[in-house]
Write a protein that holds these residues in place. Structure first.
Motif, PDB file in Angstrom:
ATOM      1  N   GLU A  38       9.829  18.891  -0.501  1.00 24.27           N
ATOM      2  CA  GLU A  38      10.591  20.273  -0.534  1.00 24.27           C
ATOM      3  C   GLU A  38      11.247  20.231  -1.830  1.00 24.27           C
ATOM      4  O   GLU A  38      11.752  19.262  -2.424  1.00 24.27           O
ATOM      5  N   ILE A  39      11.426  21.496  -2.442  1.00 26.11           N
ATOM      6  CA  ILE A  39      12.280  21.760  -3.506  1.00 26.11           C
ATOM      7  C   ILE A  39      13.543  22.556  -3.233  1.00 26.11           C
ATOM      8  O   ILE A  39      13.559  23.610  -2.717  1.00 26.11           O
ATOM      9  N   ASN A  40      14.708  22.157  -3.766  1.00 25.58           N
ATOM     10  CA  ASN A  40      16.091  22.883  -3.451  1.00 25.58           C
ATOM     11  C   ASN A  40      16.139  23.865  -4.566  1.00 25.58           C
ATOM     12  O   ASN A  40      16.118  23.658  -5.706  1.00 25.58           O
ATOM     13  N   GLU A  41      15.300  25.293  -3.968  1.00 24.18           N
ATOM     14  CA  GLU A  41      15.319  26.135  -5.090  1.00 24.18           C
ATOM     15  C   GLU A  41      16.551  26.636  -5.894  1.00 24.18           C
ATOM     16  O   GLU A  41      16.592  27.079  -6.976  1.00 24.18           O
ATOM     17  N   ALA A  42      17.615  26.367  -5.063  1.00 24.89           N
ATOM     18  CA  ALA A  42      19.254  26.595  -5.930  1.00 24.89           C
ATOM     19  C   ALA A  42      19.115  25.847  -7.022  1.00 24.89           C
ATOM     20  O   ALA A  42      19.987  26.518  -7.881  1.00 24.89           O
ATOM     21  N   LYS A  43      18.568  24.800  -7.025  1.00 29.56           N
ATOM     22  CA  LYS A  43      18.777  23.860  -8.268  1.00 29.56           C
ATOM     23  C   LYS A  43      17.903  24.211  -9.456  1.00 29.56           C
ATOM     24  O   LYS A  43      17.684  23.744 -10.674  1.00 29.56           O
ATOM     25  N   ILE A  44      16.596  25.121  -9.046  1.00 30.14           N
ATOM     26  CA  ILE A  44      15.741  25.330 -10.060  1.00 30.14           C
ATOM     27  C   ILE A  44      16.000  26.535 -11.026  1.00 30.14           C
ATOM     28  O   ILE A  44      16.343  27.555 -10.559  1.00 30.14           O
ATOM     29  N   VAL A  45      15.932  26.383 -12.274  1.00 27.13           N
ATOM     30  CA  VAL A  45      16.059  27.255 -13.314  1.00 27.13           C
ATOM     31  C   VAL A  45      14.992  27.964 -13.693  1.00 27.13           C
ATOM     32  O   VAL A  45      15.072  29.396 -14.194  1.00 27.13           O
ATOM     33  N   ALA A  46      13.705  27.414 -13.892  1.00 24.17           N
ATOM     34  CA  ALA A  46      12.488  28.166 -14.363  1.00 24.17           C
ATOM     35  C   ALA A  46      11.217  27.397 -13.405  1.00 24.17           C
ATOM     36  O   ALA A  46      11.354  26.425 -12.839  1.00 24.17           O
ATOM     37  N   GLN A  47      10.289  28.499 -13.525  1.00 24.02           N
ATOM     38  CA  GLN A  47       8.920  28.138 -12.824  1.00 24.02           C
ATOM     39  C   GLN A  47       8.493  26.740 -13.482  1.00 24.02           C
ATOM     40  O   GLN A  47       7.731  25.865 -12.799  1.00 24.02           O
ATOM     41  N   LYS A  48       8.577  26.567 -14.992  1.00 25.89           N
ATOM     42  CA  LYS A  48       8.095  25.604 -15.555  1.00 25.89           C
ATOM     43  C   LYS A  48       8.733  24.007 -14.982  1.00 25.89           C
ATOM     44  O   LYS A  48       8.115  23.096 -14.788  1.00 25.89           O
ATOM     45  N   GLN A  49      10.091  24.103 -14.761  1.00 25.28           N
ATOM     46  CA  GLN A  49      10.747  23.108 -14.081  1.00 25.28           C
ATOM     47  C   GLN A  49      10.276  22.733 -12.839  1.00 25.28           C
ATOM     48  O   GLN A  49       9.873  21.634 -12.528  1.00 25.28           O
ATOM     49  N   LYS A  50       9.933  23.844 -11.905  1.00 21.63           N
ATOM     50  CA  LYS A  50       9.350  23.457 -10.584  1.00 21.63           C
ATOM     51  C   LYS A  50       7.704  23.009 -10.669  1.00 21.63           C
ATOM     52  O   LYS A  50       7.592  21.762 -10.020  1.00 21.63           O
ATOM     53  N   ASP A  51       6.985  23.414 -11.758  1.00 25.18           N
ATOM     54  CA  ASP A  51       5.945  22.753 -11.939  1.00 25.18           C
ATOM     55  C   ASP A  51       5.693  21.398 -12.423  1.00 25.18           C
ATOM     56  O   ASP A  51       5.048  20.477 -11.939  1.00 25.18           O
ATOM     57  N   ASP A  52       6.860  21.103 -13.182  1.00 29.49           N
ATOM     58  CA  ASP A  52       7.038  19.732 -13.874  1.00 29.49           C
ATOM     59  C   ASP A  52       7.460  18.646 -12.501  1.00 29.49           C
ATOM     60  O   ASP A  52       6.931  17.634 -12.459  1.00 29.49           O
ATOM     61  N   LEU A  53       8.417  19.385 -11.705  1.00 33.66           N
ATOM     62  CA  LEU A  53       8.594  18.422 -10.679  1.00 33.66           C
ATOM     63  C   LEU A  53       7.572  18.206  -9.662  1.00 33.66           C
ATOM     64  O   LEU A  53       7.489  17.026  -9.449  1.00 33.66           O
TER      65      LEU A  53
END
Length: 153
Positions: free
Chosen positions: A84-99
Motif C-alpha cells: 500500500e502507499i501512504n498517499e499523504a506522503k507522496i508529492v508526485a506521480q513519478k515518486q509513486k511510480d518509482d516506489l
C-alpha cells in the motif's frame, strides 16, 4: 540515525507456487560455488493495482530449471508481495511510480531471495542465494518482451 518511514508499506508476501528438487552431484570434486554461479536463471514480474488501492507485485523465478540441470538445486517459485502507499506522503506521480517500480520490485525480489535461502539452507550443499539482479537491465528486457508481444498481436 533516525529513520524516515517510506510511503510504501508492505502488507504481505505469499508464495503461490513452488517446485523444488535436489540433484545430487555425481562427482565429489564438483565445485558447488562454481556450479551455483553457472545456473541458468529466468526471472519475470508483473504489477497489478487493485481497486482497493493495494499494489500486487508478482515475481517468478526459475533456477536451473532446464532439461540437463546442473547438480544442486532446481527450482520454480512464484510469489506475490502486497503493498500500500501512504498517499499523504507522496508529492508526485513519478515518486509513486518509482516506489512501485524500484523499491517495490526490489522488496519483492528480496522476499523471494529469503524464501530460497530458507528452503535450501537445510540441504546437503547448503544455502543457495539468488544473485543480485540489475533492475535497469531487467526493465529493459521486460520492455523488449512487451514490445515484441504487441507487434505479434
Amino acid at each position: 540515525m533516525k529513520i524516515t518511514k517510506s510511503p510504501l508499506v508492505q502488507t504481505d508476501f505469499f508464495v503461490l507456487n513452488c517446485n523444488y528438487n535436489f540433484i545430487e552431484p555425481t562427482e565429489e570434486s564438483t565445485n558447488i560455488t562454481e556450479t551455483f554461479s553457472n545456473y541458468k536463471i529466468d526471472f519475470d514480474f508483473a504489477h497489478k493495482l487493485q481497486d482497493n488501492g493495494q499494489i500486487y507485485i508478482f515475481v517468478k523465478v526459475e533456477i536451473n530449471n532446464i532439461k540437463n540441470a546442473l547438480p544442486g538445486y532446481k527450482m520454480f517459485i512464484e510469489g506475490v508481495s502486497i503493498f500500500e502507499i501512504n498517499e499523504a506522503k507522496i508529492v508526485a506521480q513519478k515518486q509513486k511510480d518509482d516506489l512501485i517500480n524500484i523499491s517495490g520490485l526490489s522488496i519483492a525480489i528480496n522476499n523471494l531471495r529469503s524464501y530460497i535461502d530458507n528452503i535450501t539452507m537445510y540441504n546437503p550443499l547448503g544455502k543457495y542465494t539468488l544473485p543480485v539482479i540489475d533492475l535497469g537491465a531487467l526493465y529493459k528486457e521486460k520492455n523488449k518482451k512487451i514490445k515484441k508481444n504487441k507487434s505479434i498481436n
